[in-house]
Design an enzyme around this catalytic site. Structure first.
Site, PDB file in Angstrom:
ATOM      1  CB  CYS A 256      -7.909   7.822  -4.579  1.00 17.68           C
ATOM      2  SG  CYS A 256      -9.048   6.473  -4.185  1.00 17.68           S
TER       3      CYS A 256
ATOM      4  CG  HIS B  79      -9.659  11.254  -3.052  1.00 15.28           C
ATOM      5  ND1 HIS B  79     -10.530  10.876  -4.051  1.00 15.28           N
ATOM      6  CD2 HIS B  79      -9.552  10.181  -2.221  1.00 15.28           C
ATOM      7  CE1 HIS B  79     -10.927   9.638  -3.841  1.00 15.28           C
ATOM      8  NE2 HIS B  79     -10.347   9.195  -2.732  1.00 15.28           N
TER       9      HIS B  79
ATOM     10  CG  ASN C 163     -13.679   7.275  -2.878  1.00 18.02           C
ATOM     11  OD1 ASN C 163     -13.210   7.602  -3.944  1.00 18.02           O
ATOM     12  ND2 ASN C 163     -12.945   6.772  -1.894  1.00 18.02           N
TER      13      ASN C 163
END
Length: 327
Positions: free
Chosen positions: A114, A254, A284
């Site tokens: 990520c 993030h 996500n």
């Protein structure tokens, strides 16, 4: 030595929506449970048969080229951040470069989970600042639905698909990608992992039957480390650049989980209106989440804005980046 500016940003998300009501018919969950715990209402899913992360990456890069008025042959390098490559080889970056007609560009993949976008940005900035390249494209492309177990109620509500791209070019102005800090700690290996499919545990009928070819996440352990590590790396990048949190125009974290984002912002004592968020309707999207959030909020940004980007992912790998916006 020139600085490296972000001269363009563009993104692509699939048309198909998977909302919480749809998910509740697939697994034992409901809208209230998902919204309360992670703050996600819907996510986009790439359902086209035979298409992977490169399909979205090509569209994001083509949009970037069009919006910046860049000819494909002008791009010298493409760096693709993905945890969901089309294939183990060739690289997804090479597939995207070919699909976009980048005939003069070298291309390769990086895998920083990520945190992939900000790692790719630092790589691109290093090429530009050193003078090795003048036009670099970074693209984060993630078909997260390809690794999600839609029978696992703890993880399947979290993830969505998408791609986003940025153009990095030299500038003599004091703007662009100013500084970054990164860390990695192998303590996270077994807490956020796809166990099968690599050289340690090649895919077999048995691994598929056990679900080892899907993403596994120990939610509580990951949550604790994500909040602490993104917060501390944010403080670290501020201290390195003699900044106070009041100097920051926007924090762009993030988009892992709305509760993680809120906890990081609260610890950092930054006002909610200064935190850019799009997780409610995107989920996500791993390495794609930061540039996708920037593209969808770029109308709020103005030249000279001081941005802190921060991310956390499998590995564990995490870090923060200081950017002065120049669009």
């Amino acid at each position: 030595m020139p600085n490296a500016r972000i001269s363009g940003v563009a993104s692509y998300v699939p048309d198909d929506i998977l909302d919480n009501e749809m998910l509740s018919k697939m697994v034992d969950t409901n809208d209230e449970w998902i919204t309360t715990r992670v703050g996600i209402k819907e996510r986009r899913i790439l359902k086209l048969e035979g298409e992977g992360s490169s399909y979205m990456g090509i569209r994001a890069v083509n949009r970037l080229l069009e919006s910046t008025g860049t000819k494909p042959e002008e791009v010298e390098l493409l760096i693709c951040a993905t945890s969901n490559p089309d294939y183990r080889f060739p690289s997804t970056g090479s597939v995207i470069a070919h699909g976009c007609g980048l005939k003069n560009a070298y291309a390769y993949d990086i895998q920083a989970a990520c945190a992939g976008c900000i790692v790719a940005l630092e790589d691109a900035a290093a090429y530009v600042k050193s003078g090795l390249r003048k036009k670099v494209v970074i693209v984060a492309a993630e078909k997260m639905s390809s690794m999600v177990n839609y029978e696992d109620r703890a993880t399947c509500p979290l993830f969505g698909d998408g791609a986003a791209a940025m153009m990095i070019e030299p500038t003599d102005e004091p703007v662009g990608i100013i500084d970054a800090v990164f860390h990695v700690d192998g303590v996270g290996r077994d807490h956020l992992i796809m166990r099968a499919g690599g050289s340690v545990m090649p895919t077999t009928h048995e691994t598929v039957d056990r679900g080892d070819n899907f993403l596994f996440q120990d939610g509580r352990f990951v949550y604790k480390h994500a909040v602490t590590d993104m917060y501390e790396s944010t403080l670290e990048i501020l201290a390195r650049n003699n900044l106070d949190i009041a100097d920051v125009d926007y924090l762009i974290p993030h988009q892992a989980n709305l509760r993680i984002i809120e906890a990081v912002a609260s610890r950092a004592k930054i006002e909610p209106e200064k935190v850019l968020v799009n997780i409610e309707y995107r989920g996500n999207t791993s390495a794609c989440s930061i540039p996708l959030c920037i593209d969808e909020n770029k109308h709020r940004l103005k030249k000279g804005d001081k941005l802190i980007l921060t991310a956390f992912g499998a590995g564990f790998t995490w870090g923060s980046m200081y950017v002065i916006w120049d669009l």
